[in-house]
Design a protein around this motif. Structure first.
Motif, PDB file in Angstrom:
ATOM      1  N   HIS A   1       0.770  -1.028  -0.033  1.00  0.00           N
ATOM      2  CA  HIS A   1      -0.164   0.067  -0.006  1.00  0.00           C
ATOM      3  C   HIS A   1       0.860   1.308  -0.108  1.00  0.00           C
ATOM      4  O   HIS A   1       2.169   1.080   0.176  1.00  0.00           O
ATOM      5  CB  HIS A   1      -0.981  -0.099   1.250  1.00  0.00           C
TER       6      HIS A   1
ATOM      7  N   SER B   1       0.626   3.710   2.123  1.00  0.00           N
ATOM      8  CA  SER B   1       0.655   4.020   3.272  1.00  0.00           C
ATOM      9  C   SER B   1       2.317   4.261   3.894  1.00  0.00           C
ATOM     10  O   SER B   1       2.414   5.081   4.586  1.00  0.00           O
ATOM     11  CB  SER B   1      -0.069   3.071   4.363  1.00  0.00           C
TER      12      SER B   1
ATOM     13  N   GLN C   1       3.485   7.679   3.481  1.00  0.00           N
ATOM     14  CA  GLN C   1       2.854   8.466   4.615  1.00  0.00           C
ATOM     15  C   GLN C   1       4.008   8.419   5.756  1.00  0.00           C
ATOM     16  O   GLN C   1       4.404   9.393   6.464  1.00  0.00           O
ATOM     17  CB  GLN C   1       1.418   8.059   5.267  1.00  0.00           C
TER      18      GLN C   1
ATOM     19  N   ARG D   1       0.380  -7.067  -4.587  1.00  0.00           N
ATOM     20  CA  ARG D   1      -0.239  -8.039  -3.535  1.00  0.00           C
ATOM     21  C   ARG D   1      -0.280  -9.337  -4.086  1.00  0.00           C
ATOM     22  O   ARG D   1      -0.670  -9.468  -5.481  1.00  0.00           O
ATOM     23  CB  ARG D   1      -1.487  -7.687  -3.109  1.00  0.00           C
TER      24      ARG D   1
ATOM     25  N   GLN E   1      -3.254   2.978  -6.203  1.00  0.00           N
ATOM     26  CA  GLN E   1      -3.746   3.505  -5.081  1.00  0.00           C
ATOM     27  C   GLN E   1      -3.485   4.887  -5.113  1.00  0.00           C
ATOM     28  O   GLN E   1      -2.483   5.445  -5.491  1.00  0.00           O
ATOM     29  CB  GLN E   1      -3.070   3.100  -3.757  1.00  0.00           C
TER      30      GLN E   1
ATOM     31  N   GLU F   1      -3.448   7.423  -1.523  1.00  0.00           N
ATOM     32  CA  GLU F   1      -3.855   7.466  -0.262  1.00  0.00           C
ATOM     33  C   GLU F   1      -3.597   8.931   0.198  1.00  0.00           C
ATOM     34  O   GLU F   1      -3.237   9.882  -0.640  1.00  0.00           O
ATOM     35  CB  GLU F   1      -2.808   6.813   0.700  1.00  0.00           C
TER      36      GLU F   1
ATOM     37  N   PHE G   1      -8.111  -1.223  10.831  1.00  0.00           N
ATOM     38  CA  PHE G   1      -6.772  -1.185   9.973  1.00  0.00           C
ATOM     39  C   PHE G   1      -5.968  -0.824  11.201  1.00  0.00           C
ATOM     40  O   PHE G   1      -6.204  -0.268  12.392  1.00  0.00           O
ATOM     41  CB  PHE G   1      -6.766  -0.021   9.244  1.00  0.00           C
TER      42      PHE G   1
ATOM     43  N   PHE H   1      -3.391   0.813  11.670  1.00  0.00           N
ATOM     44  CA  PHE H   1      -2.707   2.025  11.756  1.00  0.00           C
ATOM     45  C   PHE H   1      -3.688   3.169  11.837  1.00  0.00           C
ATOM     46  O   PHE H   1      -3.439   4.267  11.721  1.00  0.00           O
ATOM     47  CB  PHE H   1      -2.026   2.454  10.404  1.00  0.00           C
ATOM     48  N   THR H   2      -4.996   2.834  11.995  1.00  0.00           N
ATOM     49  CA  THR H   2      -6.146   3.949  12.225  1.00  0.00           C
ATOM     50  C   THR H   2      -6.973   3.391  13.372  1.00  0.00           C
ATOM     51  O   THR H   2      -7.046   2.264  13.477  1.00  0.00           O
ATOM     52  CB  THR H   2      -6.907   4.338  10.936  1.00  0.00           C
TER      53      THR H   2
ATOM     54  N   GLY I   1     -11.061   2.854   2.353  1.00  0.00           N
ATOM     55  CA  GLY I   1     -10.831   2.786   3.736  1.00  0.00           C
ATOM     56  C   GLY I   1     -10.200   3.765   4.308  1.00  0.00           C
ATOM     57  O   GLY I   1      -9.355   4.775   3.527  1.00  0.00           O
ATOM     58  N   CYS I   2     -10.649   4.179   5.590  1.00  0.00           N
ATOM     59  CA  CYS I   2     -10.153   5.705   6.124  1.00  0.00           C
ATOM     60  C   CYS I   2     -10.122   5.350   7.823  1.00  0.00           C
ATOM     61  O   CYS I   2     -10.392   4.482   8.298  1.00  0.00           O
ATOM     62  CB  CYS I   2     -11.156   6.543   5.829  1.00  0.00           C
ATOM     63  N   GLY I   3      -9.730   6.417   8.259  1.00  0.00           N
ATOM     64  CA  GLY I   3      -9.537   6.396   9.964  1.00  0.00           C
ATOM     65  C   GLY I   3      -8.690   7.511  10.400  1.00  0.00           C
ATOM     66  O   GLY I   3      -8.160   8.441   9.727  1.00  0.00           O
TER      67      GLY I   3
ATOM     68  N   PHE J   1      -6.518   8.127   4.759  1.00  0.00           N
ATOM     69  CA  PHE J   1      -7.681   7.246   3.730  1.00  0.00           C
ATOM     70  C   PHE J   1      -6.972   6.807   2.628  1.00  0.00           C
ATOM     71  O   PHE J   1      -5.872   7.104   2.442  1.00  0.00           O
ATOM     72  CB  PHE J   1      -9.228   8.348   3.493  1.00  0.00           C
ATOM     73  N   GLY J   2      -7.478   5.417   1.961  1.00  0.00           N
ATOM     74  CA  GLY J   2      -6.780   5.050   0.807  1.00  0.00           C
ATOM     75  C   GLY J   2      -7.717   4.479  -0.015  1.00  0.00           C
ATOM     76  O   GLY J   2      -8.675   3.745   0.450  1.00  0.00           O
TER      77      GLY J   2
END
Ligand code: PHE
Length: 338
Positions: free
Chosen positions: A165, A167, A170, A191, A205, A207, A245, A247-248, A279-281, A303-304
């Motif tokens: 991903h 992420s 980030q 993947r 992606q 993100e 997730f 990480f969130t 997905g997010c958080g 988010f991603g």
């Protein structure tokens, strides 16, 4: 005089006729040559007037010959010219952008309007940036050989793998800078999945990360709501479902009202009226601390989303494999300015 009239009236129908005209008047044994020879023998008083007449005569014959010569050489009939300067020119055939590039650009443009910058990072990542810093527990199944393409084991950095991903970007951003951060990270991820219409071993992606003082879940919802209105049109509904997730915390998945049936139910949304797009958080405080950011002072959201998913919804594409097969019949449907 008699010759002048003849020349003026001359309208050759073929290259041959023109050639005999040339020989008769302009050739090395032609009429003009004779006349000029004669000219040498006349008295100086006569020369002045005669010279002028002869030169005009020569000029007339040459011009006549030249004008028809050009017509015959460009393949024309010798009557009117076929050259049509009002015809449109021939266009260049240029390629178009790939649909995924088009949609990525669109996503980037929307977030740019909200002040997000664009960040990038490496596709080959170490365990820390792809997993550990993001709060993945040691035994988390996402690290499993099933999902991750491992490249090698490095004594210093542990597992080296193709990022699963973006992420990881980030993490790199937070490690190397100071808050506030407001950026999106588009990129390719990998993947280890069997290739089918719905899954591929790589995809793309975007993100997003926003870290500052007092960032709340409400900010996240409003940002994503704005994105959806811009991307799929005003009136598109959104819904958040609780999710997980590493990480969130809290985490959510966001659905939008189906872009085809607008919520009434159709095969695309499996008659539910909703399709999941991301997905997010709120960024887990552990992640902030892992990256050297004071989690008491700062909060953030992330988010991603998969660009393929967004593209499928926008263009009703049902098979992921079309994106990487380079079939021109598919690609040329996405004409764009460069
Ligand atoms: N990284 C997640 C994935 O690849 C997406 C995500 C990003 C979820 C940020 C929440 C927050 O599935």
């Amino acid at each position: 005089n008699q010759y002048t009239e003849e020349i003026n009236a001359f309208e050759p129908k073929s290259a041959e006729e023109l050639e005999s005209f040339r020989i008769r008047f302009l050739g090395t044994k032609g009429l003009l040559k004779d006349l000029f020879d004669e000219f040498k023998t006349v008295s100086p008083e006569e020369k002045r007037g005669l010279g002028k007449v002869l030169n005009e005569f020569k000029k007339l014959a040459e011009e006549k010959h030249q004008s028809f010569k050009e017509q015959f050489e460009s393949g024309n009939s010798g009557q009117a010219s076929d050259l049509d300067l009002s015809l449109p020119g021939e266009g260049f055939t240029i390629g178009g952008r790939h649909p995924l590039s088009l949609v990525r650009k669109e996503i980037v443009e929307i977030f740019k309007k909200l002040g997000f910058t664009v960040a990038e990072g490496p596709e080959i990542e170490d365990d820390w940036h792809n997993f550990s810093a993001l709060n993945f527990p040691e035994e988390h199944p996402a690290r499993d050989m099933q999902d991750t393409f491992f490249v090698k084991k490095d004594a210093e950095n542990g597992d080296i793998a193709l990022r699963t991903h973006t992420s990881s970007v980030q993490v790199r951003m937070m490690e190397n800078g100071k808050p506030p951060f407001r950026a999106i990270m588009p990129g390719r991820v990998y993947r280890n999945e069997a290739i089918s219409a719905r899954a591929h071993c790589f995809f793309h992606q975007v993100e997003g990360l926003y870290v500052d003082e007092n960032v709340s879940f409400a900010d996240l919802k409003q940002t994503l709501f704005y994105f959806v209105q811009e991307m799929f049109g005003e009136g598109t509904k959104v819904r958040f479902r609780p999710s997980y997730f590493p990480f969130t915390e809290p985490s959510a998945e966001m659905d939008i009202s189906c872009t085809i049936c607008k919520g009434d139910g159709c095969p695309l949304c499996k008659y539910s009226g909703w399709v999941e797009i991301l997905g997010c958080g709120m960024v887990d405080p552990n992640v902030l601390e892992n990256c050297g950011i004071d989690s008491k002072k700062y909060t953030g959201y992330a988010f991603g989303m998969g660009i393929e998913r967004i593209t499928n919804l926008k263009y009703q594409i049902k098979d992921l494999r079309l994106f990487s097969e380079n079939d021109v019949r598919f690609l040329k449907q996405f004409q764009s300015e460069i």
